[in-house]
Design an enzyme around this catalytic site. Structure first.
Site, short mmCIF file in Angstrom:
data_model
loop_
_atom_site.label_atom_id
_atom_site.label_comp_id
_atom_site.label_asym_id
_atom_site.label_seq_id
_atom_site.Cartn_x
_atom_site.Cartn_y
_atom_site.Cartn_z
N ALA A 114 0.86 -1.18 0.00
CA ALA A 114 0.00 0.00 0.00
C ALA A 114 0.90 1.23 0.00
CB ALA A 114 -0.90 0.00 1.23
N TYR A 145 6.08 10.23 6.65
CA TYR A 145 5.18 9.33 5.91
C TYR A 145 5.64 9.19 4.47
CZ TYR A 145 0.68 7.48 4.21
OH TYR A 145 -0.32 6.72 3.64
#
Ligand code: UDP
Length: 314
Positions: A114, A145
């Site tokens: 993902a 992130y």
């Protein structure tokens, strides 16, 4: 198939568990519950083809028995969450990806990562094709992130090239729907929560930044098709038809929920708004061509369903 889904108790992980169970597969769910919620998979407990292991995938992973696929969905995914958990976010994208890749290699399993539209950063081209390399600030608050996911993609491609592992990379664009947390912090749950509790909807900045919002069911379909394809290059999955401004989103949510809340513009003084991408929209030519995939759910329909879910929870 017997599949491992990391992040199984999260928004997307839990919907993926449902899809694989519905297709007749056996699912091993894994989550450390840092942002996941057992309520999302409670209905699967007791199912003969579902089992759950509470584990942090940034540590060595042990799974008994064969695996045909590993889907790595574990990660804080809301800017609020990764600002609150910066180091676990970096670790799950790097160490967690390495561990899940190692497990897939050991088991001879297919691997699906993902990834995210955040790999494009604050993009200088709109829409973003997979060939765009991105505009990411590595040392900004979002870097934890964005860079972890970029590293995760690099690691996945290295396992593919060096070890011949069968790998897939999905770049997920803004997705919303039932099972997002009320306090998730992302814009859709935030606005719906505010609208349903008569609080002002907090548009950050002037609200002219855009996002293209896809309903979770379209994404799950795309991921399912990608896993079964033979495409090892990254594939964008998102809804390009719905690129709207954040102000427009706020107005839609007020209208669809019948709320009396005002819409206000605020300048967050914390890190939430730093390096906020100004535009974002997927180029989905690759998904269309390779997977025959097309998003189906119009934004107002998806928002109405999500509002109904939130209403039950408040
Ligand atoms: N945003 C906003 N108000 C909120 C939460 C978010 O205006 O209460 C904005 C945010 O600045 C960004 C967009 O909505 O421009 C989408 O933010 P989100 O946190 O959903 O995720 P992102 O797409 O930035 O990863």
């Amino acid at each position: 198939m017997r599949v491992l889904i990391t992040g199984a108790a999260g928004f997307l992980g839990s919907h993926l568990c449902d899809r694989f169970i519905a297709e007749g597969h056996t699912v091993v769910g894994m989550d450390n519950l840092i942002t996941g919620n057992m309520d999302n998979i409670a209905h699967l407990f007791g199912h003969e083809r579902f089992s759950f292991i509470k584990h942090n995938v940034s540590n060595y992973i042990y799974v008994d028995g064969p695996l045909d696929a590993v889907l790595h969905f574990a990660s804080p995914a809301s800017p609020n969450d990764y600002l609150e958990h910066p180091i676990p976010t970096l670790k799950v994208g790097s160490l967690g990806t390495h561990n899940t890749l190692g497990l897939a290699k050991h088991k001879g399993a297919r691997y699906l990562l993902a990834s995210t539209s955040e790999v494009y950063g604050d993009p200088q081209v709109n829409p973003q094709p997979e060939t765009y390399w991105g505009n990411v600030n590595p040392i900004g608050p979002r870097g934890v992130y964005d860079e972890a996911k970029r590293f995760a993609e690099a690691m996945t491609m290295a396992y593919h090239r060096f070890h011949g592992l069968e790998t897939r990379i999905v770049r997920i664009f803004n997705t919303y729907g039932p099972r997002m947390r009320l306090n998730d912090g992302r814009v859709v749950p935030n606005f719906i929560y505010q609208a349903l509790t008569d609080q002002p909807l907090t548009v950050y900045g002037r609200g002219v930044q855009t996002r293209a919002f896809q309903y979770y069911s379209d994404l799950i379909e795309g991921i399912y098709r990608l896993l079964h394809s033979d495409e090892s290059q990254p594939v964008n999955i998102g809804n390009p038809h719905t690129e709207i401004t954040v102000q427009d989103l706020a107005e839609r949510i007020v209208r669809l929920s019948g709320s009396r809340s005002p819409i206000i513009c605020i300048e967050p003084t914390d890190d939430r708004f730093v390096d906020d991408p100004q535009v974002r929209r997927p180029d989905i030519t690759r998904a269309r061509t390779l997977l025959g995939w097309e998003p189906r759910v119009p934004v107002d329909e998806g928002l109405a369903a999500t509002i109904a879910y939130f209403r039950q929870r408040i």
